[in-house]
Scaffold this motif. Structure first.
Motif, PDB file in Angstrom:
ATOM      1  N   MET A 119      -4.475  14.100  -5.775  1.00  0.00           N
ATOM      2  CA  MET A 119      -5.573  13.176  -5.995  1.00  0.00           C
ATOM      3  C   MET A 119      -5.037  11.759  -5.996  1.00  0.00           C
ATOM      4  O   MET A 119      -4.157  11.408  -6.762  1.00  0.00           O
ATOM      5  N   ALA A 120      -5.551  10.955  -5.131  1.00  0.00           N
ATOM      6  CA  ALA A 120      -5.095   9.570  -5.025  1.00  0.00           C
ATOM      7  C   ALA A 120      -6.085   8.657  -5.744  1.00  0.00           C
ATOM      8  O   ALA A 120      -7.292   8.828  -5.659  1.00  0.00           O
ATOM      9  N   ILE A 121      -5.542   7.744  -6.447  1.00  0.00           N
ATOM     10  CA  ILE A 121      -6.373   6.759  -7.131  1.00  0.00           C
ATOM     11  C   ILE A 121      -6.168   5.424  -6.428  1.00  0.00           C
ATOM     12  O   ILE A 121      -5.054   4.937  -6.336  1.00  0.00           O
ATOM     13  N   SER A 122      -7.237   4.848  -5.910  1.00  0.00           N
ATOM     14  CA  SER A 122      -7.120   3.554  -5.244  1.00  0.00           C
ATOM     15  C   SER A 122      -7.744   2.483  -6.122  1.00  0.00           C
ATOM     16  O   SER A 122      -8.769   2.680  -6.746  1.00  0.00           O
ATOM     17  N   LEU A 123      -7.064   1.389  -6.197  1.00  0.00           N
ATOM     18  CA  LEU A 123      -7.517   0.279  -7.028  1.00  0.00           C
ATOM     19  C   LEU A 123      -7.189  -1.006  -6.296  1.00  0.00           C
ATOM     20  O   LEU A 123      -6.106  -1.163  -5.744  1.00  0.00           O
ATOM     21  N   SER A 124      -8.090  -1.909  -6.277  1.00  0.00           N
ATOM     22  CA  SER A 124      -7.868  -3.177  -5.611  1.00  0.00           C
ATOM     23  C   SER A 124      -6.690  -3.905  -6.249  1.00  0.00           C
ATOM     24  O   SER A 124      -6.553  -3.966  -7.472  1.00  0.00           O
ATOM     25  N   VAL A 125      -5.821  -4.435  -5.412  1.00  0.00           N
ATOM     26  CA  VAL A 125      -4.657  -5.172  -5.912  1.00  0.00           C
ATOM     27  C   VAL A 125      -5.116  -6.390  -6.709  1.00  0.00           C
ATOM     28  O   VAL A 125      -4.518  -6.723  -7.736  1.00  0.00           O
ATOM     29  N   VAL A 126      -6.171  -7.011  -6.281  1.00  0.00           N
ATOM     30  CA  VAL A 126      -6.676  -8.183  -6.992  1.00  0.00           C
ATOM     31  C   VAL A 126      -7.132  -7.795  -8.396  1.00  0.00           C
ATOM     32  O   VAL A 126      -6.816  -8.482  -9.376  1.00  0.00           O
ATOM     33  N   PHE A 135       3.440  -6.688   4.248  1.00  0.00           N
ATOM     34  CA  PHE A 135       4.460  -6.230   3.307  1.00  0.00           C
ATOM     35  C   PHE A 135       3.839  -5.390   2.196  1.00  0.00           C
ATOM     36  O   PHE A 135       4.316  -4.303   1.880  1.00  0.00           O
ATOM     37  N   LEU A 136       2.752  -5.890   1.611  1.00  0.00           N
ATOM     38  CA  LEU A 136       2.086  -5.145   0.542  1.00  0.00           C
ATOM     39  C   LEU A 136       1.490  -3.838   1.059  1.00  0.00           C
ATOM     40  O   LEU A 136       1.526  -2.819   0.360  1.00  0.00           O
ATOM     41  N   SER A 137       0.974  -3.849   2.268  1.00  0.00           N
ATOM     42  CA  SER A 137       0.426  -2.622   2.849  1.00  0.00           C
ATOM     43  C   SER A 137       1.523  -1.594   3.074  1.00  0.00           C
ATOM     44  O   SER A 137       1.322  -0.397   2.820  1.00  0.00           O
ATOM     45  N   SER A 138       2.690  -2.046   3.521  1.00  0.00           N
ATOM     46  CA  SER A 138       3.779  -1.095   3.747  1.00  0.00           C
ATOM     47  C   SER A 138       4.282  -0.514   2.435  1.00  0.00           C
ATOM     48  O   SER A 138       4.629   0.677   2.370  1.00  0.00           O
ATOM     49  N   ILE A 139       4.310  -1.316   1.377  1.00  0.00           N
ATOM     50  CA  ILE A 139       4.701  -0.804   0.061  1.00  0.00           C
ATOM     51  C   ILE A 139       3.681   0.222  -0.423  1.00  0.00           C
ATOM     52  O   ILE A 139       4.048   1.290  -0.930  1.00  0.00           O
ATOM     53  N   ALA A 140       2.400  -0.086  -0.253  1.00  0.00           N
ATOM     54  CA  ALA A 140       1.349   0.849  -0.680  1.00  0.00           C
ATOM     55  C   ALA A 140       1.434   2.156   0.099  1.00  0.00           C
ATOM     56  O   ALA A 140       1.277   3.235  -0.479  1.00  0.00           O
ATOM     57  N   GLU A 141       1.698   2.089   1.394  1.00  0.00           N
ATOM     58  CA  GLU A 141       1.826   3.301   2.202  1.00  0.00           C
ATOM     59  C   GLU A 141       3.044   4.112   1.767  1.00  0.00           C
ATOM     60  O   GLU A 141       2.994   5.346   1.722  1.00  0.00           O
ATOM     61  N   THR A 142       4.148   3.428   1.454  1.00  0.00           N
ATOM     62  CA  THR A 142       5.354   4.118   1.009  1.00  0.00           C
ATOM     63  C   THR A 142       5.108   4.842  -0.306  1.00  0.00           C
ATOM     64  O   THR A 142       5.479   6.008  -0.474  1.00  0.00           O
ATOM     65  N   ILE A 143       4.455   4.158  -1.241  1.00  0.00           N
ATOM     66  CA  ILE A 143       4.146   4.777  -2.526  1.00  0.00           C
ATOM     67  C   ILE A 143       3.200   5.955  -2.334  1.00  0.00           C
ATOM     68  O   ILE A 143       3.359   7.009  -2.965  1.00  0.00           O
TER      69      ILE A 143
END
Length: 64
Positions: free
Chosen positions: A1-8, A51-59
């Motif tokens: 189960m993935a939890i998505s939350l806006s970075v802002v 950069f932030l998108s690549s970190i999010a994809e890696t996580i």
């Protein structure tokens, strides 16, 4: 189960917690927010987003 939350939203929550805990005063918080606002309108905005998108994809790809 993935939890998505806006970075802002996440950064806003962290900012509020830091201000309320006394580890960050209101003045520097305003300066940091303005810096981020003006940084978003520079040419670096696309690089930072990638950069932030690549970190999010890696996580997201980490299997527990």
């Amino acid at each position: 189960m993935a939890i998505s939350l806006s970075v802002v939203l996440l950064l806003a929550i962290i900012l509020v917690v830091m201000i309320r805990a006394g580890s960050l005063k209101a003045g520097p918080a305003v300066v940091a927010a303005l810096f981020g606002f003006f940084l978003a309108s520079t040419g670096m905005a696309d690089d930072i987003q990638r950069f932030l998108s690549s970190i999010a994809e890696t996580i997201n790809s980490i299997q527990f």
